[in-house]
Design a protein around this motif. Sequence first.
Motif, short mmCIF file in Angstrom:
data_model
loop_
_atom_site.label_atom_id
_atom_site.label_comp_id
_atom_site.label_asym_id
_atom_site.label_seq_id
_atom_site.Cartn_x
_atom_site.Cartn_y
_atom_site.Cartn_z
N ARG B 169 28.47 -8.72 52.50
CA ARG B 169 27.81 -7.54 51.93
C ARG B 169 28.11 -6.33 52.79
N LEU B 170 28.65 -5.30 52.13
CA LEU B 170 28.93 -4.05 52.83
C LEU B 170 27.77 -3.11 52.57
N PRO B 171 27.05 -2.70 53.62
CA PRO B 171 25.90 -1.83 53.38
C PRO B 171 26.32 -0.46 52.90
N GLU B 172 25.36 0.27 52.38
CA GLU B 172 25.59 1.59 51.79
C GLU B 172 26.41 2.49 52.71
N GLY B 173 27.45 3.06 52.15
CA GLY B 173 28.22 4.07 52.87
C GLY B 173 29.21 3.55 53.90
#
Lengths: 252, 452
Positions: B169-173
Amino acid sequence: MLEIKNLHATVDGREILKGLDLTVPAGEVHAIMGPNGSGKSTLSYVLAGKEDYEVTDGTITWKGENLLDMDPEERAAAGVFLAFQYPMEIPGVATMTFLRSAVNAVRKARGQEEFSTPDFLRIVKEKAKLLKIDMAMLRRPLNVGFSGGEKKRNEILQMSLLEPDLCILDETDSGLDIDALRIVSEGVNALRSPERSMLVITHYQRLLNYIVPDRVHVLSKGRVARSGGPELALELEKSGYADYGQDEASAA
Amino acid sequence: MELPVQQFRTKAEQDLLDLYERSADALPGSAAIAALRQSAIRTYAGLGLPHRRVEAWKYTDLRGRIDEIPPLLAEADVQVGESELEAALGKAVLTLPAYRIVLAAGEFRGDLSDVGALRDEGVELGSLAQMLEQPPAWLTASLESGAARDDNVVIALNSALMTGGVGVRLPEGLTLQKPIHLIHLDAPGRPGSIYTRNVLVAEEGASATLFESFGTLGGQGIQRNAVTTVSLGAKSAVHHIKLQREAVETIHLNVWAADVGAEARYNGFQVSMGAALARNEVHVRFDGAGGATDISGATLARGSQHCDTTLVVEHNVPACESRELFKLVLNEEARGVFQGKIVVAKDAQKTDGKQMSQALLLSERAEFDSKPELEIYADDVVCGHGATSGQIDEELLFYLRARGLPEAEARALLIQAFVGEVFEALDDESIGDALAAVSAEWLGTPMEQAGP
């Protein structure tokens, strides 16, 4: 020395060359002129070894060897070079990659060492400069989007890199403006040498003002109808090809 | 367990059910995951293995092709070091600057993976097998979204039998500067089935490249089923690249399913070279307006290889753009299949979809089947498709030979030029160059390294 004797050749079952005789000694430049359909381009393709041109009779001897026995790439290695009237466009192959592959293939076949990358680049730069070819052009895909002049200059660049000793120029002047014609002619003249024979195929006398031939041959109906010195080209300029007729096929 | 009635099952079809029955207790996951598996195997039981009368499998008869179902390879103790990785993938690919994650026979190998470096960048990731025991919400959502395409046999079997993989999972931004290189290996020697599931979630504005490579450690009789779901939040960007060099006997079934949010970009790129039978499916669904996708790739097949690329792009919302370009080089008796389906829903106005597949047939016995399917329910759209197949241009070949290139070399150069177009379009140049080099190797000539 190139020796062509009684050459008969057909394309798609149609006979185009009908007993052509021609001898080009080493170091001489011979012009081949003639009306459309007389067999000028056919002669150039037969010399380069195009497969759909079938030789039905006669011989072509190049430096004492039977040229007709050789594949196109073997002819290139043996020093035969055809500057195409319509150079091919190959998207996906950078011009520089193509030049390097060709030069190294020919050098390998001639038993010479392949060039290192820096050496090759230096040589290309040198020769390209003479023909006013920008190095940026050589990074583009081969002949794709090139102008008529750029394509022809690219042909002469290849000729100078491959160091042939039989140069066949098939209507190199077609589609060239006067400036491009001058650059191309200078490039060709720079390659004239006592070891190198040239066959300059052209419809018009104009090119021969720049590349002055030793001999001029007029082709008609698949044979050499007349031979003479450079003055023959001037005479044709005045009188046209009316005396030499048109081949039935192209006259139609 | 009560199963839907299928009138007739082949041995392999029955074996798959038995494999599930035998393995279910040992498969990883919480009770909720076990329920998902149950539901998936029921879906499979209703469908059976696809065959030619199933429209989506018109040219690839999976049922006719699979006779035996080998056991799961999950417990295989695979020896992997740098030399094995290099042998499986080649140096050019292995040495690409990337965060590495290794799946050996489907098993997540933390010891060979750059887990720490990725976590330092803020990426959430872990072994799928472990995550399934207590799945975070984003993982469950993505698994169910994938499973929701429930008429898909490959996904159904994968959901039922998945033993491992990776969840990311790539966090926001977050923008990852280096690609994640996910390496799939088989296991040497004995036949086996490998079911891997990978999940990539890119939150809003995040961007990354996921490069999946499939290599062999000398597998024999491997059946691979690999599914990757990608969920793209608004304005996120994922470049998804694949290199498939499986063992020559392998059956390779692969599905990518991407849900694309508003103004997000999902680019897929696939190079297929290995396996006896490969089926590559890419499903892209636009869920938010202004999304874009570009799916392209190259198939290189020879011998009796069969490679099927099936793309489905669903334009459910307005103003999305899709581009598809595939090039196939087919030699000997190889068979290449390209199916491209573009569905434009009633409200998906201003859709712009284009599709092209081109095959170069090097032998008279090679075969190319192309099937475009455009289902358009909106009236203000631009959609186009094209397919070509042909042989090497003899005029070009003569030109190169007249310049001294031996015939074989001239042919190789022209083939390379034909496929080169797709590699040049790849945004990530270093991966593009490495993949072009791998394909050039396949074509039998060294790649021209130096440029001016």
